[in-house]
Design a protein around this motif. Structure first.
Motif, PDB file in Angstrom:
ATOM      1  N   ALA A   1       0.835  -1.209   0.000  1.00 48.89           N
ATOM      2  CA  ALA A   1       0.000   0.000   0.000  1.00 48.89           C
ATOM      3  C   ALA A   1       0.865   1.252   0.000  1.00 48.89           C
ATOM      4  N   GLY A   2       1.950   1.220   0.781  1.00 46.65           N
ATOM      5  CA  GLY A   2       2.850   2.368   0.826  1.00 46.65           C
ATOM      6  C   GLY A   2       3.517   2.628  -0.506  1.00 46.65           C
ATOM      7  N   LEU A   3       3.954   1.562  -1.178  1.00 43.32           N
ATOM      8  CA  LEU A   3       4.601   1.713  -2.485  1.00 43.32           C
ATOM      9  C   LEU A   3       3.610   2.234  -3.529  1.00 43.32           C
ATOM     10  N   GLY A   4       2.381   1.718  -3.470  1.00 46.25           N
ATOM     11  CA  GLY A   4       1.355   2.210  -4.394  1.00 46.25           C
ATOM     12  C   GLY A   4       1.025   3.670  -4.148  1.00 46.25           C
ATOM     13  N   LEU A   5       0.964   4.040  -2.870  1.00 46.32           N
ATOM     14  CA  LEU A   5       0.698   5.431  -2.500  1.00 46.32           C
ATOM     15  C   LEU A   5       1.839   6.334  -2.969  1.00 46.32           C
ATOM     16  N   GLY A   6       3.074   5.837  -2.850  1.00 43.74           N
ATOM     17  CA  GLY A   6       4.226   6.611  -3.314  1.00 43.74           C
ATOM     18  C   GLY A   6       4.190   6.855  -4.805  1.00 43.74           C
ATOM     19  N   LEU A   7       3.779   5.854  -5.559  1.00 46.05           N
ATOM     20  CA  LEU A   7       3.674   6.013  -7.005  1.00 46.05           C
ATOM     21  C   LEU A   7       2.624   7.068  -7.351  1.00 46.05           C
ATOM     22  N   ALA A   8       1.514   7.055  -6.612  1.00 50.21           N
ATOM     23  CA  ALA A   8       0.481   8.071  -6.825  1.00 50.21           C
ATOM     24  C   ALA A   8       1.004   9.454  -6.449  1.00 50.21           C
ATOM     25  N   ALA A   9       1.815   9.514  -5.395  1.00 51.74           N
ATOM     26  CA  ALA A   9       2.385  10.793  -4.965  1.00 51.74           C
ATOM     27  C   ALA A   9       3.283  11.389  -6.036  1.00 51.74           C
ATOM     28  N   VAL A  10       4.087  10.537  -6.681  1.00 52.33           N
ATOM     29  CA  VAL A  10       4.948  11.015  -7.768  1.00 52.33           C
ATOM     30  C   VAL A  10       4.098  11.547  -8.911  1.00 52.33           C
ATOM     31  N   GLY A  11       3.021  10.843  -9.222  1.00 51.60           N
ATOM     32  CA  GLY A  11       2.131  11.304 -10.291  1.00 51.60           C
ATOM     33  C   GLY A  11       1.552  12.674 -10.005  1.00 51.60           C
ATOM     34  N   LEU A  12       1.181  12.934  -8.758  1.00 46.44           N
ATOM     35  CA  LEU A  12       0.666  14.247  -8.391  1.00 46.44           C
ATOM     36  C   LEU A  12       1.770  15.305  -8.417  1.00 46.44           C
ATOM     37  N   ALA A  13       2.962  14.927  -7.949  1.00 45.57           N
ATOM     38  CA  ALA A  13       4.051  15.893  -7.846  1.00 45.57           C
ATOM     39  C   ALA A  13       4.543  16.377  -9.196  1.00 45.57           C
ATOM     40  N   VAL A  14       4.547  15.488 -10.195  1.00 47.00           N
ATOM     41  CA  VAL A  14       5.061  15.891 -11.510  1.00 47.00           C
ATOM     42  C   VAL A  14       4.039  16.694 -12.290  1.00 47.00           C
ATOM     43  N   GLY A  15       2.773  16.667 -11.846  1.00 44.34           N
ATOM     44  CA  GLY A  15       1.757  17.464 -12.526  1.00 44.34           C
ATOM     45  C   GLY A  15       1.294  16.836 -13.833  1.00 44.34           C
TER      46      GLY A  15
END
Length: 298
Positions: A132-146
């Motif tokens: 779950a943490g790794l999946g959340l991190g991938l989503a976080a990168v997607g938000l951060a890059v815009g």
């Protein structure tokens, strides 16, 4: 406390590399900038090794342990993967007009890849909380890059970010599998010299070794050599050896948002609310993954 400081240094220095390439502007081609960056870096590190050799015996014994031929070749291989192939692929992707967000997203798969390989080879824990943490991190990168423009990217060029992903992932796995005897200064000296030979060779062969020497280029080289190069890779190696490959890879989730902070501080680029959300999500992802790993280990 030591591990926390190493983690902070790794994230801050690693994310500064993108800023260094922006500082150079049009003073050099990507491969020319890499060639001169690694020429300067390797010269400094080889000089540091020489000074340590001339120091007293206790310091020399700690900083420069005796290396076998196998130890040296291991560092050459890591230098090819983590410096030449990884950075070469990232810079080539940029030169091929691949959206930086695509490269960030693909490279953000590294924690998942390293965790999966580590669980297979060394039976490392890989529980639901970690997933779950790794999946959340991938989503976080997607938000951060815009926003990401997929339309402008050629299909063949999209392979370049994957090359970067596998090269950096391989170094994390090999560092654990080999458990190198080389100290950090020895390892970086061998790795950067290897990368310098390769980048200079490519730059000369393609006629791109020439640069426009001015204050911008000097500032960019100094930034890339000391903060991104020596600082980033020294912290990366220290993190792999003290924190472990999986946790070190998870920390990469924080590099896109920290890069946004760098560009905001250096160039005044605005940070959107979505990117701020990505930063917060990245921190939660790292905490969740690390806690899941500790829980499974205990």
């Amino acid at each position: 406390m030591k591990q926390i400081l190493i983690a902070i240094a790794f994230v801050v220095c690693w994310s500064s590399g993108f800023v260094g390439s922006l500082l150079a502007g049009d003073c050099a081609s990507p491969v020319g900038l890499l060639a001169w960056r690694y020429l300067v870096t390797s010269a400094l590190l080889l000089g540091a090794v020489g000074l340590i050799r001339a120091a007293n015996a206790p310091i020399k014994a700690r900083a420069l342990p005796a290396l076998s031929r196998t130890d040296v070749w291991q560092q050459v291989a890591i230098g090819v993967l983590s410096h030449a192939i990884f950075l070469g692929a990232v810079f080539s992707a940029s030169a091929a007009d691949i959206d930086p967000g695509i490269t960030s997203l693909i490279c953000a798969l590294q924690p998942l890849l390293v965790a999966a390989v580590s669980s297979r080879l060394w039976n490392d824990p890989f529980n639901g909380r970690m997933f779950a943490g790794l999946g959340l991190g991938l989503a976080a990168v997607g938000l951060a890059v815009g926003s990401i423009d997929f339309a402008a990217s050629a299909a063949v060029s999209l392979l370049l970010p994957f090359v970067a992903l596998f090269a950096l992932s391989a170094t994390a796995v090999l560092e654990r599998a080999w458990r190198p005897k080389a100290s950090i200064v020895q390892a970086l000296a061998i790795q950067t010299t290897t990368a310098a030979v390769l980048f200079v060779g490519v730059a000369v062969a393609t006629g791109r070794i020439g640069v426009t020497v001015n204050a911008e280029l000097v500032w960019a080289i100094l930034w890339l050599v000391f903060l991104s190069g020596v600082g980033g890779y020294a912290a990366y190696t220290a993190s792999l050896r003290t924190i472990g490959p999986t946790t070190t890879s998870v920390l990469l989730f924080l590099t896109p948002p920290v890069t946004s902070l760098w560009t905001w501080m250096m160039f005044g680029q605005e940070i959107s609310l979505v990117q701020l959300a990505g930063m917060g999500l990245g921190l939660i992802a790292v905490a969740l993954t690390v806690r899941g790993q500790r829980q499974a280990t205990s």
